[in-house]
Design a protein around this motif. Structure first.
Motif, short mmCIF file in Angstrom:
data_model
loop_
_atom_site.label_atom_id
_atom_site.label_comp_id
_atom_site.label_asym_id
_atom_site.label_seq_id
_atom_site.Cartn_x
_atom_site.Cartn_y
_atom_site.Cartn_z
N SER A 147 9.48 -8.47 3.61
CA SER A 147 9.57 -8.52 2.15
C SER A 147 8.99 -7.24 1.53
N VAL A 148 7.88 -6.74 2.09
CA VAL A 148 7.28 -5.50 1.61
C VAL A 148 8.25 -4.34 1.84
N VAL A 149 8.87 -4.29 3.01
CA VAL A 149 9.86 -3.25 3.32
C VAL A 149 10.97 -3.29 2.29
N ASN A 150 11.45 -4.47 1.95
CA ASN A 150 12.53 -4.61 0.98
C ASN A 150 12.10 -4.14 -0.41
N LYS A 151 10.85 -4.39 -0.77
CA LYS A 151 10.35 -3.92 -2.07
C LYS A 151 10.32 -2.40 -2.11
N ILE A 152 9.84 -1.78 -1.04
CA ILE A 152 9.80 -0.33 -0.97
C ILE A 152 11.23 0.23 -1.04
N ALA A 153 12.11 -0.34 -0.25
CA ALA A 153 13.50 0.12 -0.24
C ALA A 153 14.16 -0.06 -1.60
N GLY A 154 13.83 -1.15 -2.29
CA GLY A 154 14.41 -1.40 -3.61
C GLY A 154 13.96 -0.40 -4.65
N HIS A 179 -5.75 10.51 -7.00
CA HIS A 179 -5.12 11.60 -7.75
C HIS A 179 -4.80 12.77 -6.82
N ILE A 180 -5.73 13.10 -5.94
CA ILE A 180 -5.51 14.19 -4.98
C ILE A 180 -4.30 13.87 -4.11
N PHE A 181 -4.20 12.66 -3.60
CA PHE A 181 -3.13 12.30 -2.67
C PHE A 181 -1.76 12.24 -3.35
N LYS A 182 -1.68 11.73 -4.55
CA LYS A 182 -0.44 11.64 -5.32
C LYS A 182 0.68 10.87 -4.59
N ALA A 183 0.44 9.61 -4.36
CA ALA A 183 1.43 8.76 -3.68
C ALA A 183 2.65 8.52 -4.56
N ASP A 184 3.79 8.41 -3.91
CA ASP A 184 5.00 7.98 -4.61
C ASP A 184 5.05 6.46 -4.72
N PHE A 185 4.44 5.79 -3.75
CA PHE A 185 4.40 4.33 -3.73
C PHE A 185 3.04 3.95 -3.15
N SER A 186 2.28 3.13 -3.87
CA SER A 186 0.95 2.77 -3.38
C SER A 186 0.83 1.27 -3.17
N ILE A 187 0.16 0.94 -2.08
CA ILE A 187 -0.10 -0.46 -1.73
C ILE A 187 -1.61 -0.62 -1.62
N THR A 220 10.23 10.09 5.05
CA THR A 220 9.30 9.14 4.43
C THR A 220 8.04 9.16 5.29
N VAL A 221 6.89 9.05 4.67
CA VAL A 221 5.62 9.07 5.40
C VAL A 221 4.69 8.01 4.84
N ILE A 222 3.99 7.35 5.74
CA ILE A 222 2.97 6.37 5.38
C ILE A 222 1.62 6.96 5.75
N CYS A 223 0.66 6.86 4.83
CA CYS A 223 -0.72 7.23 5.13
C CYS A 223 -1.59 6.03 4.82
N ASP A 224 -2.39 5.62 5.81
CA ASP A 224 -3.33 4.53 5.54
C ASP A 224 -4.74 5.09 5.61
N PHE A 225 -5.41 5.00 4.47
CA PHE A 225 -6.81 5.37 4.41
C PHE A 225 -7.46 4.73 3.20
N ILE A 226 -8.77 4.68 3.24
CA ILE A 226 -9.54 3.97 2.21
C ILE A 226 -9.17 4.46 0.82
N CYS A 227 -9.13 5.78 0.63
CA CYS A 227 -8.79 6.38 -0.67
C CYS A 227 -9.59 5.66 -1.77
N PRO A 228 -10.93 5.77 -1.71
CA PRO A 228 -11.79 4.86 -2.46
C PRO A 228 -11.89 5.04 -3.97
N THR A 229 -11.56 6.22 -4.49
CA THR A 229 -11.75 6.43 -5.93
C THR A 229 -10.49 6.94 -6.59
N ALA A 230 -10.49 6.92 -7.91
CA ALA A 230 -9.36 7.45 -8.67
C ALA A 230 -9.15 8.93 -8.35
#
Length: 138
Positions: A128-135, A82-90, A68-78
């Protein structure tokens, strides 16, 4: 799994990523650190696309290794999302404006996020966020 934490500068992306990384015991890439390693501080549209691809490549490598990997960045536009293609976005929707006017102007409200955070979180709320991701990916 690739987790994207996006939002304006100062919205708490890195704080949340650091906390989640400890709970999830996973890889974590911070955009500023990745830019520092690449010695690439260009924030033109081309520079931002290059950064989105860089973050995607790092995350895809970790995911391919079964991590599992977390990336934190602005990612300012659609397009960047789209380029990043996250499985889960916050989306860290905790502030309306950052100190960077060009980024404020460029940032597009995400049309979708798995989780929208509208205030800075305490440790109990982070669990709670961890639990949501795990769920979602149990």
């Amino acid at each position: 799994m690739k987790i994207l934490i996006m939002g304006l500068p100062g919205s708490g992306k890195t704080y949340l990523a650091e906390k989640l990384q400890k709970y999830l015991d996973c890889a974590w890439f911070n955009a500023d650190e990745v830019r520092r390693m690449a010695n690439d501080w260009e924030f033109s549209e081309e520079g931002r696309i290059r950064q989105a691809r860089r973050m995607m490549n790092l995350a895809d490598y970790e995911k391919a290794q079964g991590s599992t990997v977390i990336c934190d960045f602005i990612c300012p536009t659609a397009l960047h999302r789209h380029i990043f293609k996250a499985d889960f976005s916050i989306w860290m929707n905790t502030i309306q404006h950052s100190q960077y006017e060009d980024t404020n102007h460029l940032f597009e409200t995400p049309s979708y996020a798995d989780l929208v955070i509208e205030k800075f979180l305490n440790d109990k709320e982070i669990v709670s966020v961890v639990n949501k991701i795990a769920g979602v990916y149990a």
